[in-house]
Design an enzyme around this catalytic site. Structure first.
Site, PDB file in Angstrom:
ATOM      1  N   PRO A 136       0.811  -1.237   0.000  1.00 10.49           N
ATOM      2  CA  PRO A 136       0.000   0.000   0.000  1.00 10.49           C
ATOM      3  C   PRO A 136       0.835   1.274   0.000  1.00 10.49           C
ATOM      4  O   PRO A 136       0.374   2.317  -0.443  1.00 10.49           O
ATOM      5  CB  PRO A 136      -0.819  -0.116   1.291  1.00 10.49           C
ATOM      6  CG  PRO A 136      -0.870  -1.561   1.574  1.00 10.49           C
ATOM      7  CD  PRO A 136       0.437  -2.125   1.101  1.00 10.49           C
ATOM      8  N   LYS A 138       3.695   1.703  -1.615  1.00 15.94           N
ATOM      9  CA  LYS A 138       4.398   1.956  -2.884  1.00 15.94           C
ATOM     10  C   LYS A 138       3.959   0.948  -3.942  1.00 15.94           C
ATOM     11  O   LYS A 138       3.890  -0.248  -3.685  1.00 15.94           O
ATOM     12  CB  LYS A 138       5.915   1.891  -2.679  1.00 15.94           C
ATOM     13  CG  LYS A 138       6.378   0.628  -2.000  1.00 15.94           C
ATOM     14  CD  LYS A 138       7.897   0.627  -1.785  1.00 15.94           C
ATOM     15  CE  LYS A 138       8.341  -0.663  -1.130  1.00 15.94           C
ATOM     16  NZ  LYS A 138       9.746  -0.684  -0.786  1.00 15.94           N
ATOM     17  N   GLU A 183      -1.476  -6.223  -2.865  1.00 19.37           N
ATOM     18  CA  GLU A 183      -1.898  -5.176  -1.906  1.00 19.37           C
ATOM     19  C   GLU A 183      -2.104  -3.838  -2.627  1.00 19.37           C
ATOM     20  O   GLU A 183      -1.527  -2.819  -2.275  1.00 19.37           O
ATOM     21  CB  GLU A 183      -0.898  -5.061  -0.757  1.00 19.37           C
ATOM     22  CG  GLU A 183      -0.886  -6.308   0.113  1.00 19.37           C
ATOM     23  CD  GLU A 183      -0.055  -6.162   1.390  1.00 19.37           C
ATOM     24  OE1 GLU A 183       0.852  -5.321   1.433  1.00 19.37           O
ATOM     25  OE2 GLU A 183      -0.335  -6.910   2.356  1.00 19.37           O
ATOM     26  N   THR A 222      -5.251  -4.934   1.264  1.00 23.65           N
ATOM     27  CA  THR A 222      -4.931  -5.121   2.678  1.00 23.65           C
ATOM     28  C   THR A 222      -5.629  -4.064   3.527  1.00 23.65           C
ATOM     29  O   THR A 222      -6.197  -3.112   3.005  1.00 23.65           O
ATOM     30  CB  THR A 222      -3.413  -5.103   2.928  1.00 23.65           C
ATOM     31  OG1 THR A 222      -3.177  -5.463   4.290  1.00 23.65           O
ATOM     32  CG2 THR A 222      -2.821  -3.738   2.656  1.00 23.65           C
ATOM     33  N   HIS A 256      -4.516  -5.709  11.733  1.00 21.43           N
ATOM     34  CA  HIS A 256      -5.653  -5.725  10.816  1.00 21.43           C
ATOM     35  C   HIS A 256      -7.000  -6.041  11.440  1.00 21.43           C
ATOM     36  O   HIS A 256      -7.871  -6.607  10.792  1.00 21.43           O
ATOM     37  CB  HIS A 256      -5.351  -6.675   9.648  1.00 21.43           C
ATOM     38  CG  HIS A 256      -4.284  -6.137   8.734  1.00 21.43           C
ATOM     39  ND1 HIS A 256      -3.485  -6.926   7.947  1.00 21.43           N
ATOM     40  CD2 HIS A 256      -3.886  -4.852   8.501  1.00 21.43           C
ATOM     41  CE1 HIS A 256      -2.633  -6.165   7.267  1.00 21.43           C
ATOM     42  NE2 HIS A 256      -2.874  -4.904   7.589  1.00 21.43           N
ATOM     43  N   GLU A 281      -2.319 -13.357   2.574  1.00 20.88           N
ATOM     44  CA  GLU A 281      -1.119 -13.241   3.410  1.00 20.88           C
ATOM     45  C   GLU A 281      -1.540 -13.188   4.866  1.00 20.88           C
ATOM     46  O   GLU A 281      -2.430 -12.422   5.230  1.00 20.88           O
ATOM     47  CB  GLU A 281      -0.350 -11.941   3.109  1.00 20.88           C
ATOM     48  CG  GLU A 281       0.355 -11.917   1.786  1.00 20.88           C
ATOM     49  CD  GLU A 281       1.191 -10.643   1.614  1.00 20.88           C
ATOM     50  OE1 GLU A 281       1.487  -9.965   2.619  1.00 20.88           O
ATOM     51  OE2 GLU A 281       1.532 -10.336   0.469  1.00 20.88           O
ATOM     52  N   ASP A 376      13.003   3.634   0.559  1.00 19.51           N
ATOM     53  CA  ASP A 376      12.830   2.496   1.471  1.00 19.51           C
ATOM     54  C   ASP A 376      14.051   1.577   1.385  1.00 19.51           C
ATOM     55  O   ASP A 376      14.892   1.546   2.287  1.00 19.51           O
ATOM     56  CB  ASP A 376      11.531   1.757   1.107  1.00 19.51           C
ATOM     57  CG  ASP A 376      11.097   0.781   2.178  1.00 19.51           C
ATOM     58  OD1 ASP A 376      11.767   0.705   3.234  1.00 19.51           O
ATOM     59  OD2 ASP A 376      10.079   0.091   1.977  1.00 19.51           O
ATOM     60  N   ASP A 387      11.886 -13.353   9.937  1.00 16.21           N
ATOM     61  CA  ASP A 387      12.472 -14.657  10.258  1.00 16.21           C
ATOM     62  C   ASP A 387      11.867 -15.249  11.532  1.00 16.21           C
ATOM     63  O   ASP A 387      11.799 -16.467  11.684  1.00 16.21           O
ATOM     64  CB  ASP A 387      13.995 -14.557  10.387  1.00 16.21           C
ATOM     65  CG  ASP A 387      14.424 -13.351  11.210  1.00 16.21           C
ATOM     66  OD1 ASP A 387      14.177 -12.221  10.751  1.00 16.21           O
ATOM     67  OD2 ASP A 387      14.988 -13.532  12.297  1.00 16.21           O
TER      68      ASP A 387
HETATM   69 CA    CA Z   1      15.426 -10.454  11.282  1.00 14.19          CA
END
Ligand code: CA
Length: 646
Positions: A136, A138, A183, A222, A256, A281, A376, A387
Site C-alpha cells: 500500500p 508503494k 496489496e 490489505t 488488521h 497473506e 525504502d 524470520d
Molecule cells: Ca530479522
C-alpha cells in the site's frame, strides 16, 4: 454383503487419501482446535519466494526428524497445498545486479513452480507489476514502462503476464491462481486513478484467462479493518468490469483488526459480488527474538496485541483461528501464509549475514535496490524482517506448529500444558508492603487462560529494602508452570489514604464525626470547586454557629519511619474559625496544624510531618468548627494525602 463391500471401499479410499502409506502427521504436543466444516479443497498456501536465494546462501531445510530434505516436500507433507510466489518485472539495476528480496523474477517463479509441482504442490503466482516490492505504501512502475500512458502500459502488462505465465507453465508449474497485483490499495503500477488501475487489472486478467484458463484470477488488498475501503474496492472492480474470481486480503493479526471483522467483511463481498474470498497473506511470530541480526517487523510486547504468545503453539493457534475465520466466511477459499520459509542465512554476525544477502539476494533488499527505491530499500536494505514468523528454525528444522495445516482438519488434543506465562506488572506506594502475587496468568496450549502458581526469586529482606528505598522500578524473576516469568514492581510516591481525593463519590472510608447541625455536609461533584478531580467534601450552613464536624480515616503503619499528611480547604463567609488538620498515632495526637478559609478559589494547605513505628495505628483528620456570616459559612475539603517519607 453390499454394506460390507461399501465399508471396505470406503476404508480403501481413506487409505489412498491418507497418502498411500506415508506416515501420517501426528503430534504429541501441538494442540489444534478442529475447524469444523473445512472443505476438502480448502487452500493452505505458503509463500516460498525466498527459498532459492536462501539455499544459494547455504541454508539447508530439514524434515521433522531433522534430516536434510526438500523444503517443498516437507511443506506438502505438513498439509500445504499451494506455493505462492511473488514476481517482479525486472528486479535488477543497470549493471544487472539483483535488488535482492529473493531475486523474484518470472524465471525464478518458474523454478519454484517446477519444484513445487514435483512435490505435488500447485502455484499461486503473485504479480507485483513493479520491479521490486509493491504494497500500500508503494506501487512503483517498472522501469521499462515508466514513460507509458495507461493504455500502452496495459498492453505491456498483458504481454508480460502472458509471457511470464508461459515461462512458468513451460517449466512444469501448475498454476492454480494468479494475483493481478499485490496489496493494490488504490494504486497499481504507478497509477492511482481507478480507471487506469482497472484497465491494468483487466489486461492482466485477460492474459491469465488466455494462458491459464483453469486458473483463478485474484485481486489482493490489505487493511480489512477499514471495511469501507474494501467495499469501495469491490464496487470499483464491479463498476469497471474487472474479470476476477477471488477477492483476497492480507490479514496480520497485529495490525488488521479482529477476525470477526475479517470474516464479516469478506462474507459481505462474497455475497454482494458472487466472488470467492481468501486470506492471501498472514503470519504470526513463533518467537519474539530476531535470528538474523536484521530487525523484525514484530517483537517482544507485540504478542499482547493479538493475544497469542510468541511461541510455536501460539503461532499455530493464531493461524488456526485465521483458517477458521476464512472457513466460516461465505465463499471462503483458503489461507496463504507469508513467508514461512524465510529464515536466517545462518551466520553468527551481521557482517557475515550481510555478505550473503548482498551476494545472493537473500535479504529483503540489497544496497543497489536503492537505485530503484531510494526512500525504502535505499535507506533500510538488509536481511529478513520476518524470520521470527517462519515455520522453520534458523537451522532449517520445521517447527511443530507447521503441522497445524494437517491437524486442523480433525483437531489434535494432547494433554493441555502451560505454553506461556504472562509477566506481572505491580505498583506500590513508597512504604506500602510489597506483596507479590501467588499466581500469574498463563496461556495454555489450547489457548485458554489459567492462573498458575508462581515462585518468585526474591527474599523477604530484598522486598523490605525495596519498600524503603523510595520511588523506583524493579524486575523480579520467577518460575510458573515450568516457564520463566517476571514481575515489574514499580514503587511510586503513593498516597496511602483511600479515597483521599473523594473521587469515589462517597465519603467512605472517611468517618464523619458531626457535632453540629450544618445544613449541608456531603461529598459533592463539582470540578470547579475541587482541588483535584471533580469531587470534594462540602459543607454549608445558613444558620450561624452550626458547623462543627470532623472527618478522619485510619490505617496501620506498614513501616516505621517518617510520614507526611497534607490536606487542603477552601470556602467563604466563615468567622471565628477553628479549623485544623491533625494526626493521631495510636490515639495520641502526633501532629496538628491550623487551616484557614478565606475566599472562593483560595486553597489553604496543611502539611504535617510525624513519625511512627511499624504496626502503629495512624489516624488522619480534618476538624472544622466555624461561625458564619452573609448567606452562611461554606467550604470544601480536598486532596488529602499521606506519604511515607522513609
Ligand atoms: Ca530479522
Amino acid at each position: 454383503m453390499r454394506k460390507l463391500a461399501l465399508a471396505l471401499a470406503v476404508l480403501l479410499l481413506a487409505a489412498l487419501l491418507s497418502g498411500c502409506g506415508a506416515k501420517q502427521i501426528t503430534s504429541d504436543t501441538l494442540y489444534v482446535h478442529k475447524v469444523d466444516g473445512l472443505p476438502e479443497d480448502f487452500i493452505f498456501g505458503m509463500d516460498a519466494s525466498s527459498v532459492p536465494s536462501l539455499e544459494a546462501s547455504g541454508v539447508v531445510y530439514r524434515d521433522f526428524s531433522g534430516k536434510e530434505a526438500d523444503v517443498f516436500a516437507v511443506l506438502a507433507r505438513a498439509g500445504i497445498t499451494h506455493i505462492r510466489v511473488r514476481v517482479w518485472n525486472d528486479p535488477y539495476d543497470s549493471s544487472g545486479n539483483s535488488y535482492g528480496g529473493g531475486n523474484c523474477d518470472a524465471a525464478l517463479a518458474a523454478e519454484i513452480g517446477r519444484r513445487a509441482q514435483a512435490a505435488g504442490l500447485k502455484l499461486i503466482v503473485d504479480f507485483h507489476y513493479s520491479d521490486f516490492w509493491a504494497d500500500p505504501s508503494k506501487q512503483m512502475v517498472p522501469k521499462a514502462w515508466a514513460e507509458l500512458e495507461p493504455e500502452e502500459k496495459a498492453a505491456k502488462l498483458y504481454a508480460y503476464t502472458a509471457e511470464s505465465l508461459e515461462t512458468i507453465l513451460a517449466a512444469g508449474g501448475e498454476v492454480a491462481m494468479v494475483q493481478i497485483g499485490n496489496e493494490t490499495n488504490g494504486s497499481l503500477c504507478g497509477e492511482t486513478g481507478w480507471t487506469a488501475i482497472a484497465e491494468l487489472m483487466q489486461a492482466g486478467s485477460r492474459a491469465v484467462r488466455e494462458v491459464c484458463p483453469g486458473a483463478l484470477v485474484a485481486v489482493h488488498f490489505t487493511s480489512p479493518e477499514k471495511a469501507e475501503s474494501y467495499r469501495d474496492y469491490a464496487s470499483k472492480l464491479a463498476y469497471y468490469g474487472v474479470d476476477y474470481d477471488v477477492f483476497g486480503s492480507s490479514y496480520y493479526p497485529y495490525w488488521h483488526g479482529t477476525l470477526e471483522n475479517l470474516r464479516a467483511v469478506l462474507s459481505e463481498i462474497a455475497r454482494s459480488y458472487g466472488k470467492r474470498v481468501m486470506v492471501l497473506e498472514t503470519s504470526y511470530a513463533y518467537t519474539p527474538e530476531d535470528t538474523d541480526f536484521s530487525g523484525n517487523t514484530v517483537g517482544a510486547g507485540d504478542e499482547r496485541i493479538a493475544g497469542y504468545p510468541f511461541t510455536p503453539q501460539g503461532q499455530a493457534n493464531a493461524v488456526r483461528d485465521v483458517i477458521a475465520a476464512v472457513a466460516e466466511a461465505e465463499g471462503g477459499l483458503g489461507v496463504c501464509y507469508w513467508e514461512g520459509t524465510w529464515i536466517s542465512v545462518g551466520q553468527s554476525s551481521f557482517a557475515e549475514n550481510e555478505a550473503l544477502w548482498e551476494q545472493y539476494g537473500s535479504g529483503w533488499a540489497k544496497q543497489c535496490a536503492g537505485s530503484y527505491d531510494p526512500e525504502d530499500a535505499g535507506k533500510y536494505y538488509g536481511g529478513c524482517a520476518v524470520d521470527n514468523q517462519a515455520f522453520f528454525l534458523s537451522n532449517g528444522t520445521p517447527l511443530e506448529s507447521l503441522k497445524v495445516f494437517t491437524l486442523v482438519r480433525e483437531g489434535n488434543s494432547p494433554a493441555v500444558t502451560t505454553d506461556s506465562v504472562l509477566d506481572a506488572a505491580l505498583q506500590f506506594g513508597v512504604g506500602e508492603e510489597i506483596v507479590l502475587p501467588g499466581t500469574v496468568e498463563a496461556v495454555m496450549t489450547d489457548n485458554s487462560r489459567q492462573d498458575v502458581p508462581v515462585s518468585w526469586e526474591v527474599s523477604a529482606e530484598e522486598l523490605a529494602a525495596m519498600q524503603r528505598a523510595g520511588a523506583a522500578v524493579y524486575t523480579v524473576s520467577g518460575t510458573a508452570g515450568g516457564k520463566p516469568v517476571s514481575a515489574t514492581v514499580e514503587i511510586v510516591d503513593a498516597n496511602l489514604l483511600t479515597n483521599g481525593d473523594f473521587e469515589t463519590g462517597v465519603l467512605e472510608p472517611w468517618r464523619l464525626i458531626n457535632r453540629g447541625t450544618a445544613d449541608e455536609l456531603f461529598v459533592e461533584q463539582k470540578a470547579t470547586d475541587s482541588l483535584d478531580g471533580s469531587w470534594h467534601m462540602h459543607f454549608w450552613s445558613s444558620t450561624q454557629n452550626r458547623v462543627d464536624f470532623a472527618i478522619e480515616q485510619e490505617l496501620a503503619a506498614s513501616l516505621g519511619g517518617e510520614y507526611r499528611f497534607t490536606v487542603s480547604v477552601m470556602g467563604g463567609d466563615c468567622v471565628d474559625q477553628e479549623l485544623r488538620a491533625y494526626v493521631l498515632v495510636d490515639g495520641q495526637e502526633a501532629a496538628s496544624a491550623p487551616l484557614t478559609i478565606s475566599s472562593y478559589g483560595n486553597w489553604d494547605t496543611a502539611e504535617l510531618r510525624f513519625s511512627c513505628r511499624e504496626g502503629q495505628q495512624i489516624t488522619v483528620g480534618v476538624a472544622v468548627k466555624t461561625g458564619g456570616k452573609g448567606s452562611g459559612a461554606w467550604g470544601k475539603i480536598d486532596a488529602a494525602a499521606l506519604n511515607f517519607l522513609g
